[in-house]
Design a protein around this motif. Structure first.
Motif, mmCIF file in Angstrom:
data_model
loop_
_atom_site.group_PDB
_atom_site.id
_atom_site.type_symbol
_atom_site.label_atom_id
_atom_site.label_comp_id
_atom_site.label_asym_id
_atom_site.label_seq_id
_atom_site.Cartn_x
_atom_site.Cartn_y
_atom_site.Cartn_z
ATOM 1 N N LEU A 1 0.835 -1.205 0.000
ATOM 2 C CA LEU A 1 0.000 0.000 0.000
ATOM 3 C C LEU A 1 0.870 1.257 0.000
ATOM 4 C CD1 LEU A 1 -2.890 1.052 0.066
ATOM 5 C CD2 LEU A 1 -2.830 0.905 2.566
ATOM 6 N N ALA A 2 2.011 1.203 0.688
ATOM 7 C CA ALA A 2 2.958 2.326 0.651
ATOM 8 C C ALA A 2 3.472 2.517 -0.773
ATOM 9 C CB ALA A 2 4.119 2.065 1.605
ATOM 10 N N GLY A 3 3.724 1.421 -1.483
ATOM 11 C CA GLY A 3 4.149 1.511 -2.875
ATOM 12 C C GLY A 3 3.085 2.128 -3.761
ATOM 13 N N VAL A 4 1.830 1.791 -3.491
ATOM 14 C CA VAL A 4 0.719 2.386 -4.249
ATOM 15 C C VAL A 4 0.668 3.890 -3.997
ATOM 16 C CG1 VAL A 4 -1.801 2.481 -4.468
ATOM 17 C CG2 VAL A 4 -0.637 0.264 -4.291
ATOM 18 N N GLY A 5 0.901 4.293 -2.750
ATOM 19 C CA GLY A 5 0.922 5.717 -2.427
ATOM 20 C C GLY A 5 1.985 6.459 -3.219
ATOM 21 N N MET A 6 3.191 5.872 -3.314
ATOM 22 C CA MET A 6 4.261 6.504 -4.086
ATOM 23 C C MET A 6 3.921 6.516 -5.561
ATOM 24 S SD MET A 6 7.154 8.088 -3.657
ATOM 25 C CE MET A 6 6.785 9.237 -4.970
ATOM 26 N N ALA A 7 3.247 5.467 -6.046
ATOM 27 C CA ALA A 7 2.833 5.426 -7.448
ATOM 28 C C ALA A 7 1.848 6.557 -7.750
ATOM 29 C CB ALA A 7 2.201 4.073 -7.770
ATOM 30 N N LEU A 8 0.932 6.835 -6.824
ATOM 31 C CA LEU A 8 0.000 7.949 -7.010
ATOM 32 C C LEU A 8 0.740 9.279 -7.044
ATOM 33 C CD1 LEU A 8 -2.899 6.823 -4.612
ATOM 34 C CD2 LEU A 8 -2.943 6.878 -7.116
ATOM 35 N N GLY A 9 1.749 9.405 -6.186
ATOM 36 C CA GLY A 9 2.552 10.619 -6.191
ATOM 37 C C GLY A 9 3.299 10.802 -7.500
ATOM 38 N N LEU A 10 3.849 9.727 -8.039
ATOM 39 C CA LEU A 10 4.564 9.796 -9.311
ATOM 40 C C LEU A 10 3.626 10.137 -10.460
ATOM 41 C CD1 LEU A 10 7.057 6.791 -9.143
ATOM 42 C CD2 LEU A 10 7.643 9.192 -9.497
#
Length: 508
Positions: free
Chosen positions: A200-209
């Motif tokens: 889920l943390a990775g998904v958060g960074m993906a949204l930021g990117l």
């Protein structure tokens, strides 16, 4: 993590394009601010969400989805990881200045961070530690440059919106940090497991990117400029040296692995020593620079006082995600006023307190200044150190109350985080300011990275204590020793304030 507490000011005239039609703005600020705000918010969401779970995952038994390490080793890994994040901000700024420019460096950093989080989501210890390395490297690239890009949105340094823009930006940091433990922490401590939380943390960074790429057209063209590009000869020399050191590192660690000594503890100790040595080397190199004037050398000597004080402060403060997290998990009741909650929620208290108290602290300093009673920088550092020491005094009492397996009230930790946050707001913004004021002219652009090295040094000292003391680091004695050390350092800053003031020269 403190925001810059200043008033927002909007220049309406800047919202009109050359043809007279209004341009889209973000609360009266350049549209690019929304891109950087959302990118930083999601990056902090991923960073603090993962960090809220990190030490809990490291020490959780295998049958509960963790790595089964002892508490001291888990806490030391956390401290070293945090130290490397701030250490790598120094080369992150250099890469932007000499190779890629801020915009590309932030993009590459974000991709590396996202990759690291998804590696953590893989249920294998090797991929987990590789993922931690990825996140540290990516954070160093992103952290060193995204704040600079906010400044690029305001070409005129006297633009009345500039401080307000940074205030909005830093609010994004605290919003992401506040939401992360509530969302990622809850998921990671649920039946879904830690790896789902890391994903889920990775998904958060993906949204930021995604937000960053889609909104990149709104960023300043200056963010793409390489301010001090390397020549072809310099690039060739750097590549040759880089490959040499990489080959040397691979050979060294390969030999250690073949000898059967490449353990988690061995790597942790190695990185701890590196994190302690590098700040000393950096200061020694700058101090010996013959280009510095006598006045600049004196100011640098004065700055060492603040650097050491900051390292002591961060040594305790950054244990919020390790020592305090373990205390929350093992010694604190997860129920308050009949409401049950995961232990990771305590990690949201600091950003919540910051958002509530930063304006109050800003008002306080201004009010004291008007009455000519504003404390000096050294005194503010002394107060910050005293407060961080007091917070571990409170922890000593809380640990004593938890003896015999008693689960103490959550109000203990709520009080500890409150005291620490007030200490942070007293010391951290002042530290950023004095860093820029005391910086030698030749090293003006590098001094902020040197300020981050204080965090690295403090976290490495914490790692040493955790590894030397073993499980006794989570005890009343440990809290008493560290709290007393910080308190004594605070008293020393106040007692020697005149000496420090003399070294600061014309800086107030």
């Amino acid at each position: 993590m403190s925001p810059i507490p200043v008033e927002l000011a909007v220049d309406a005239a800047s919202a009109v394009a050359a043809n007279g039609s209004p341009r889209k703005t973000f609360f009266g600020h350049p549209r690019g601010l929304s891109t950087l705000f959302m990118t930083e918010m999601w990056e902090r969401f991923s960073f603090y969400g993962m960090r809220a779970l990190l030490v809990l995952y490291l020490v959780a038994p295998h049958d509960k989805g963790g790595l089964g390490l002892n508490a001291a080793t888990g806490a030391a890994i956390y401290s070293v990881y945090n130290a490397m994040v701030y250490l790598l901000a120094l080369p992150g700024g250099w890469i932007s200045d000499r190779l890629w420019g801020a915009r590309k460096t932030v993009l590459v950093g974000g991709v590396i961070i996202m990759t690291g989080h998804f590696l953590l989501a893989v249920p294998a210890s090797v991929s987990f530690f590789v993922g931690l390395g990825f996140i540290a490297v990516g954070s160093g690239l992103l952290k060193a440059n995204i704040s600079t890009m906010v400044g690029h949105l305001y070409p005129d340094k006297n633009d009345p919106r500039r401080d307000g823009g940074f205030t909005i930006f830093y609010m994004g940091i605290n919003l992401g940090a506040f939401a992360a433990p509530l969302v990622i922490g809850t998921v990671g401590q649920s039946s879904l497991g830690y790896h789902f939380g890391f994903a889920l943390a990775g998904v958060g960074m993906a949204l930021g990117l995604t937000n960053y790429v889609l909104g990149s057209r709104n960023l300043s063209a200056k963010s793409s400029v390489v301010s001090s590009p390397m020549s072809r000869a310099e690039r060739t020399s750097m590549l040759r040296k880089g490959l040499f050191w990489l080959a040397l590192a691979v050979a060294f660690f390969g030999a250690v692995a073949l000898a059967g000594h490449l353990t988690v503890g061995w790597v942790t100790w190695t990185l701890t020593v590196v994190g302690l040595i590098i700040p000393v080397i950096v200061f020694a190199r700058i101090r010996r620079d013959k280009d510095l004037s006598t006045d600049e050398r004196g100011k640098l000597t004065g700055y060492i006082w603040f650097f050491v004080a900051a390292a002591i402060f961060w040594m305790i403060y950054d244990q919020s995600g390790s020592t305090l997290s373990l205390f929350a998990q093992n010694n604190t009741s997860s129920k308050l006023f009949g409401f049950n909650f995961p232990s990771t929620w305590f990690q949201s208290l600091n950003p919540l307190y910051i958002m509530a108290l930063a304006p109050v602290m800003a008002w306080l300093w201004v009010a004291l200044h008007r009455r000519d009673k504003n404390p000096s920088t050294a005194v503010k550092f002394g107060i910050g150190l005293a407060l961080i020491g007091l917070s571990f005094g409170v922890m000593m009492l809380a640990m004593a109350a938890a003896s015999g397996g008693v689960l103490v009230t959550p109000l203990w930790l709520a009080l500890v985080y409150l005291v620490q946050t007030v200490g942070e707001l007293t010391l951290s913004p002042v530290g950023l300011s004095v860093t820029t004021k005391l910086a030698p002219k030749k090293y003006a652009s590098q001094m902020m990275g040197i300020w981050f090295l204080a965090v690295t040094a403090g976290d490495c000292v914490a790692a040493v204590l955790q590894q030397v003391m073993g499980d006794a680091f989570l005890s009343t004695t440990s809290f008493a020793i560290q709290g007393a050390a910080a308190l004594l350092a605070g008293v020393a800053m106040v007692l020697y304030r005149r000496k420090v003031r003399a070294l600061m020269g014309d800086v107030h």
